[in-house]
Scaffold this motif. Structure first.
Motif, short mmCIF file in Angstrom:
data_model
loop_
_atom_site.label_atom_id
_atom_site.label_comp_id
_atom_site.label_asym_id
_atom_site.label_seq_id
_atom_site.Cartn_x
_atom_site.Cartn_y
_atom_site.Cartn_z
N ILE A 1 0.13 -11.46 0.37
CA ILE A 1 0.50 -10.93 -0.95
C ILE A 1 1.98 -11.18 -1.18
CG2 ILE A 1 0.71 -8.85 -2.37
CD1 ILE A 1 -1.59 -7.62 -0.81
N ASP A 2 2.31 -11.82 -2.29
CA ASP A 2 3.71 -12.01 -2.69
C ASP A 2 4.05 -10.93 -3.72
OD1 ASP A 2 4.16 -14.29 -1.10
OD2 ASP A 2 3.17 -15.56 -2.59
N LEU A 3 4.92 -10.02 -3.34
CA LEU A 3 5.26 -8.91 -4.23
C LEU A 3 6.24 -9.36 -5.31
CD1 LEU A 3 5.69 -6.07 -1.57
CD2 LEU A 3 3.70 -6.53 -3.01
N ASP B 1 12.25 -5.85 6.41
CA ASP B 1 12.92 -4.85 7.25
C ASP B 1 11.93 -4.26 8.24
OD1 ASP B 1 15.31 -5.06 5.64
OD2 ASP B 1 14.23 -3.86 4.14
N LYS B 2 12.45 -3.84 9.40
CA LYS B 2 11.60 -3.15 10.37
C LYS B 2 11.11 -1.84 9.78
CE LYS B 2 11.32 -2.06 15.27
NZ LYS B 2 12.03 -2.09 16.58
N ASP B 3 11.97 -1.16 9.02
CA ASP B 3 11.55 0.02 8.27
C ASP B 3 10.80 -0.47 7.03
OD1 ASP B 3 11.33 2.26 6.63
OD2 ASP B 3 13.17 3.14 7.41
N LYS B 4 9.55 -0.12 6.92
CA LYS B 4 8.67 -0.72 5.90
C LYS B 4 8.59 0.09 4.61
CE LYS B 4 5.72 -2.47 9.65
NZ LYS B 4 4.35 -2.45 10.24
N LEU B 5 9.40 1.13 4.48
CA LEU B 5 9.27 2.03 3.34
C LEU B 5 9.43 1.32 2.00
CD1 LEU B 5 11.06 5.28 4.55
CD2 LEU B 5 8.64 5.02 3.94
N GLU B 6 10.44 0.47 1.89
CA GLU B 6 10.69 -0.21 0.62
C GLU B 6 9.54 -1.17 0.30
OE1 GLU B 6 12.54 -0.92 -2.93
OE2 GLU B 6 12.97 0.62 -1.42
N THR B 7 9.01 -1.83 1.32
CA THR B 7 7.88 -2.74 1.11
C THR B 7 6.64 -1.96 0.67
OG1 THR B 7 8.74 -4.28 2.76
CG2 THR B 7 6.41 -4.49 2.17
N LEU B 8 6.42 -0.79 1.29
CA LEU B 8 5.28 0.04 0.90
C LEU B 8 5.42 0.47 -0.56
CD1 LEU B 8 2.71 1.69 1.50
CD2 LEU B 8 4.21 3.54 2.29
N PHE B 9 6.61 0.89 -0.94
CA PHE B 9 6.84 1.30 -2.33
C PHE B 9 6.52 0.16 -3.30
CE2 PHE B 9 10.00 1.17 -5.84
CZ PHE B 9 9.49 2.20 -6.60
N LEU C 1 3.34 -6.11 7.71
CA LEU C 1 3.88 -6.70 8.94
C LEU C 1 5.38 -6.85 8.82
CD1 LEU C 1 1.27 -9.58 9.44
CD2 LEU C 1 1.25 -7.32 10.51
N SER C 2 6.12 -6.31 9.80
CA SER C 2 7.56 -6.56 9.85
C SER C 2 7.78 -7.94 10.46
CB SER C 2 8.26 -5.47 10.66
OG SER C 2 7.81 -5.51 12.01
N SER C 3 9.03 -8.39 10.48
CA SER C 3 9.32 -9.76 10.93
C SER C 3 8.97 -10.00 12.39
CB SER C 3 10.81 -10.05 10.71
OG SER C 3 11.61 -9.10 11.40
N ASP C 4 8.94 -8.95 13.20
CA ASP C 4 8.63 -9.13 14.62
C ASP C 4 7.19 -8.77 14.96
OD1 ASP C 4 8.91 -6.46 14.16
OD2 ASP C 4 10.11 -6.04 15.96
N GLU C 5 6.34 -8.57 13.94
CA GLU C 5 4.93 -8.24 14.17
C GLU C 5 4.04 -9.41 13.78
OE1 GLU C 5 4.57 -3.42 13.63
OE2 GLU C 5 4.61 -4.64 11.82
N HIS D 1 -2.49 -0.37 6.14
CA HIS D 1 -2.06 -0.14 7.52
C HIS D 1 -0.53 -0.23 7.55
CE1 HIS D 1 -6.23 -0.68 9.06
NE2 HIS D 1 -6.32 -1.52 8.04
N TYR D 2 0.12 0.92 7.32
CA TYR D 2 1.59 0.95 7.36
C TYR D 2 2.06 0.61 8.77
CZ TYR D 2 6.36 2.71 6.79
OH TYR D 2 7.73 2.82 6.74
N HIS D 3 1.41 1.21 9.75
CA HIS D 3 1.59 0.82 11.15
C HIS D 3 0.36 0.06 11.60
CE1 HIS D 3 4.42 4.48 11.63
NE2 HIS D 3 5.14 3.38 11.51
N LEU D 4 0.55 -0.94 12.44
CA LEU D 4 -0.59 -1.69 12.95
C LEU D 4 -1.48 -0.77 13.79
CD1 LEU D 4 0.93 -5.12 14.06
CD2 LEU D 4 -0.36 -4.58 12.00
N PRO D 5 -2.80 -0.90 13.65
CA PRO D 5 -3.71 -0.10 14.48
C PRO D 5 -3.56 -0.45 15.96
CG PRO D 5 -4.91 -1.80 13.28
CD PRO D 5 -3.52 -1.81 12.74
N ALA D 6 -3.72 0.57 16.81
CA ALA D 6 -3.51 0.36 18.25
C ALA D 6 -4.58 -0.53 18.87
CB ALA D 6 -3.47 1.71 18.97
N THR D 7 -5.80 -0.45 18.36
CA THR D 7 -6.92 -1.21 18.93
C THR D 7 -7.82 -1.73 17.80
OG1 THR D 7 -8.43 0.68 19.09
CG2 THR D 7 -6.94 0.30 20.96
N GLU D 8 -8.73 -2.61 18.17
CA GLU D 8 -9.69 -3.11 17.20
C GLU D 8 -10.59 -1.99 16.69
OE1 GLU D 8 -13.09 -6.62 16.73
OE2 GLU D 8 -12.08 -6.33 18.66
#
Length: 442
Positions: A353-355, A216-224, A336-340, A306-313
């Motif tokens: 990582i396979d959860l 999902d684009k919303d990553k909350l469930e994956t983070l949990f 990473l969401s499906s479009d990242e 990194h819940y959100h991707l960092p803006a820069t290196e």
């Protein structure tokens, strides 16, 4: 070599350090032989001591004016440097100035000029405009993490502060990256450059990098699910926005995962509470913005998420600098969401990582943080708190964890199973002759 007022050996003994590392030795030698030095070295490598020792060497103890100034990008870094400087045991007056608490407290501390002044650009500029700092006597300037100060938009304030230091003779600039050009007003065009960065600033070998895919684009469930998979190891979860930090923290709380959050809009005391809980193990998960990627010295962090991707290196590098410090190991995990896609600057081998399908909520912490409404300014120290809790609260020493004493309040980690009994026992008792509010930190 330090002046007769201070012994390097004594300072290192006070800091419980056996020997300086090669970077620190080179920086100290360079500072002794050059007016201007630029030190590039990774986060966690000991840059603070590399400039504090030369500062102590330059200070004349008989001179009661301010002689050295350290400019930092955040209050957390200012407080960390202050802690190290005071632990050196030189007896010099050291004052820290930063936003988020009353300016009047600092003004009182500045009436008698400190030998060493540490502060953030905006608050230092404010004090200078008000005539609270004896700028003409400052001879040594340190710009610590100068790249972050410039990135954060402090250019005008830093330029003003430097222009006010009419007696400046020595400059020491530090950074964990060489990506930012040093502005002319810093006066460091002729500086000796010491580069201790790894080639191409690659992540250290001790740092493993992994990814986990979010359907999902919303990553909350994956983070949990990820936190359930990782367990209760100390972890920092980075988000790109303050609103996201609070949303993620609340969602984890609702799923019974004990966590605390931390960002720049919080009141200073609330930030101190959050960090105390994370440091002492009352919370194993800290949800934060990139504010925490600089200047926080929290040992034994196992995972950077990194819940959100960092803006820069650079942001990626500094986030990861919170773990795998010195000889420790650590893991950076990007959700990473499906479009990242994985950022192109990540060259190291990356494992996925396979959860698992089932989730077991991480074990809850065994510690609770107590807030104590008294601190250094009230003549309260760690020994007082330990003595009070053991004598009046029936605690054993193994029931007490990390204790932190600030200027006007303190924190103590107490074994969760003993908190209710402790608070009941001490509710009518006095510490050092006075009734002090002690409660579970909120």
């Amino acid at each position: 070599m330090l002046q007769k007022n201070f012994s390097t050996e004594t300072i290192l003994a006070n800091l419980r350090i056996d020997e300086l590392n090669e970077m620190q030795k080179a920086a100290i030698e360079a500072a002794a032989q050059n007016d201007n030095v630029i030190l590039l070295s990774p986060t966690g490598s000991g840059k603070t001591l590399a400039f504090l020792l030369p500062i102590m060497a330059s200070i004349d103890k008989a001179n009661k004016k301010s002689q050295a100034l350290i400019i930092v990008p955040s209050r957390e870094l200012a407080l960390q440097i202050e802690s190290v400087a005071k632990a050196m045991g030189t007896g010099l007056k050291i004052t820290t100035c930063y936003g988020g608490h009353k300016r009047e407290i600092e003004e009182n501390n500045l009436i008698q000029p400190p030998a060493l002044l540490i502060g953030t650009p905006g608050r230092l500029a404010d004090h200078i405009r008000r005539g609270n700092i004896t700028t003409e006597t400052v001879q040594t300037l340190v710009l610590d993490e100068f790249d972050k100060s410039l990135e954060a938009g402090f250019v005008d304030e830093i330029a003003f502060v430097i222009s006010s230091l009419t007696g400046l003779q020595k400059r020491f600039l530090t950074s964990a990256t060489e990506a930012v050009e040093i502005p002319e007003f810093a006066g460091a065009a002729d500086a000796l450059r010491l580069n201790f960065l790894p080639e191409n600033e690659a992540p250290k070998e001790a740092l493993a990098i992994q990814t986990v895919l979010s359907p999902d684009k919303d990553k909350l469930e994956t983070l949990f699910k990820l936190l359930c998979y990782l367990g209760a190891r100390p972890s920092i979860i980075f988000c790109n926005h303050r609103e996201s930090v609070e949303r993620v923290s609340q969602a984890l709380t609702e799923k019974s995962i004990v966590n605390t959050f931390y960002h720049g809009s919080m009141e200073q005391r609330d930030r101190e509470v959050a960090l105390a809980k994370f440091r002492n193990g009352s919370s194993n998960f800290l949800v934060t913005t990139d504010l925490a990627a600089r200047g926080l010295d929290i040992p034994n962090i196992r995972y950077i998420i990194h819940y959100h991707l960092p803006a820069t290196e650079d942001v990626f590098t500094h986030r990861n600098g919170r773990t795998a410090r010195m000889d420790a190991s650590g893991t950076a995990i990007l959700i990473l969401s499906s479009d990242e896609k994985l950022p192109p600057y990540i060259k190291s081998p990356v494992l996925g990582i396979d959860l698992p399908a089932t989730n077991e909520v991480p074990e809850k912490p065994k510690w609770t943080t107590l807030f104590i409404a008294a601190g250094k300014k009230d003549k309260v120290n760690k020994v007082d708190i330990v003595g009070f809790f053991t004598a009046k609260g029936d605690l054993k020493k193994e029931d007490l964890g990390l204790i932190e004493v600030k200027d006007f309040f303190s924190f103590a980690a107490v074994r969760k199973s003993r908190v209710s009994h402790l608070l009941q026992q001490i509710k009518e008792e006095r510490m050092k002759g006075r009734k002090i509010k002690i409660a579970v930190a909120k």
